[in-house]
Motif scaffolding. Structure first.
Motif, PDB file in Angstrom:
ATOM      1  N   ASN A 142     -24.033  23.317 -21.333  1.00 18.26           N
ATOM      2  CA  ASN A 142     -23.118  23.031 -22.439  1.00 18.26           C
ATOM      3  C   ASN A 142     -21.627  23.513 -22.438  1.00 18.26           C
ATOM      4  N   ASP A 143     -21.233  24.378 -21.260  1.00 14.95           N
ATOM      5  CA  ASP A 143     -20.100  24.522 -20.851  1.00 14.95           C
ATOM      6  C   ASP A 143     -19.189  23.848 -19.751  1.00 14.95           C
ATOM      7  N   LYS A 182     -11.141  25.406 -16.853  1.00 12.62           N
ATOM      8  CA  LYS A 182     -11.779  24.661 -17.145  1.00 12.62           C
ATOM      9  C   LYS A 182     -11.867  23.585 -15.714  1.00 12.62           C
ATOM     10  N   LYS A 204     -24.538  27.323 -17.749  1.00 11.04           N
ATOM     11  CA  LYS A 204     -24.637  26.812 -18.554  1.00 11.04           C
ATOM     12  C   LYS A 204     -24.033  25.611 -18.810  1.00 11.04           C
ATOM     13  N   ASN A 221     -14.529  29.682 -12.450  1.00 12.12           N
ATOM     14  CA  ASN A 221     -15.032  29.583 -13.702  1.00 12.12           C
ATOM     15  C   ASN A 221     -16.941  29.329 -13.094  1.00 12.12           C
TER      16      ASN A 221
END
Length: 380
Positions: A5-6, A217, A3, A222
């Protein structure tokens, strides 16, 4: 698909061809300067080396096309022309960058003069936000280098790979997850779960909130699950920087069909050792050039007295050994390992279970071309 936006990276921007100029357009390995990611709201430039088989042989492009590879160095290592030249000899258009800014002058990017400053931009700088951390900048540079590579007419679209060593392997795990234009990847040493590896001692200066932000982050855990390409993970069983257990957890972040592993007995840790495995080029060649793929351990069954390994190989396997340890006291680099031979047959590979048992183990096999692969780590 990840995604957008992430992400802390702007993929729309990074996947555009950056402005660039040649500092040297006549040598066998060209020198390039291109526009890099902004740092603290200031523009930066990135130094890079580039070459391909035609340039290496004749000094100029001849109209031929090649697969491409982005190379990511680690630690304090600046851009290495030798690495690019080696890959051009392998038949690839190759680019590597000065990710740590060791070659850059004032105005081109963050200038890091001491070890403390270099460590600070990796860890402590998270206090200023994730976009100040070196992991953000290095990944951004690698994706921009990929965009630049793909803009060259001699580079074949849909035939580009990424490989990195140590910190560059760590970054390879990030960029192969967020830049799905890569069709193959080979991280060497570097892995995810950074708070579990030996580098965790550098987290001591971070607050609980900063540690959480860094892990959410920057850490590859991730991003690697979004990888869509075959990936060859390479590490040593006694690596002094990236421990074998978090390395194993990292490999399992991608689907089994895309997962290839080479845990190398007693592998050293530096750049020449990290780019030396012939398995990397063989792996990429099997994907881009239709050559024979590496062998792969496809299944593990533990019985009372033996472990049976299923495998898939287009060439004959000539040697197999089961490496194991019962050492739970020493750190990764100092852990004691032993090995016993395993028997290869058409129906599989069988290793006896060590009489003294084992805490961790893996099978390492070589074929008649002296190419080696391993099973995944077995934790008993």
């Amino acid at each position: 698909m990840i995604k957008v936006n992430d992400l802390i990276w702007d993929l729309d921007l990074l996947q555009q061809t950056p402005e660039f100029t040649y500092l040297d357009s006549t040598s066998r390995v060209r020198q390039i300067l291109f526009k890099g990611p902004d740092h603290k709201d200031k523009s930066t430039q990135v130094f890079a080396y580039y070459s391909n088989p035609d340039i290496l042989k004749t000094g100029k492009n001849q109209g031929n096309t090649f697969p491409g590879v982005v190379l990511i160095s680690g630690g304090d290592q600046s851009a290495m022309s030798e690495w690019v030249e080696r890959w051009a000899h392998e038949g690839y258009a190759a680019i590597t960058c000065d990710y740590g800014n060791t070659k850059l002058q004032l105005g081109r990017g963050p200038v890091l003069n001491t070890l403390e400053e270099r460590l600070a931009i990796i860890y402590d700088s998270i206090a200023q936000g994730p976009k100040v951390v070196r992991g953000y900048r290095t990944a951004g540079i690698a994706i921009l280098a990929h965009s630049l590579l793909l803009s060259f007419p001699e580079v074949e679209n849909n035939k580009t790979a990424v490989t990195g060593i140590s910190w560059g392997g760590f970054q390879t795990c990030i960029v192969s997850g967020i830049d799905n234009r890569f069709k193959a990847a080979a991280p060497v040493y570097g892995c995810a779960f950074h708070d579990e590896i030996i580098f965790k001692k550098y987290f001591k200066n971070l607050t609980k909130e900063e540690k959480s932000l860094w892990m959410s982050k920057i850490d590859p855990k991730n991003y690697l699950p979004f990888s869509q390409c075959p990936t060859l993970f390479i590490n040593g069983n006694k690596d002094g920087c990236f421990d074998i257990v978090p390395f194993d957890k990292t490999t399992k972040l991608i689907p089994e069909k895309n997962r290839f592993v080479r845990i190398t007995p007693n592998m050293g840790h530096d750049h020449p050792v990290g780019w030396r495995p012939r398995e990397i080029a063989a792996f990429f060649n099997s994907i881009f050039k239709g050559s024979i793929p590496l062998a792969k351990i496809t299944g593990i069954e533990k019985w009372d007295s033996v472990i049976k390994f299923d495998y898939d190989s287009k060439v004959t396997l000539k040697n197999a050994n089961f490496y194991y340890t019962n050492d739970t006291l020493n750190i990764n680099a100092n852990r004691t390992w032993n090995s016993i031979p395993a028997k290869i047959s058409g129906g599989g590979i069988v290793s006896p279970i060590p009489q003294e048992g084992y805490v961790m183990g893996f099978l390492y096999v070589t074929d008649v071309m002296d190419l080696g692969v391993s099973s995944e780590l077995i934790i008993n």
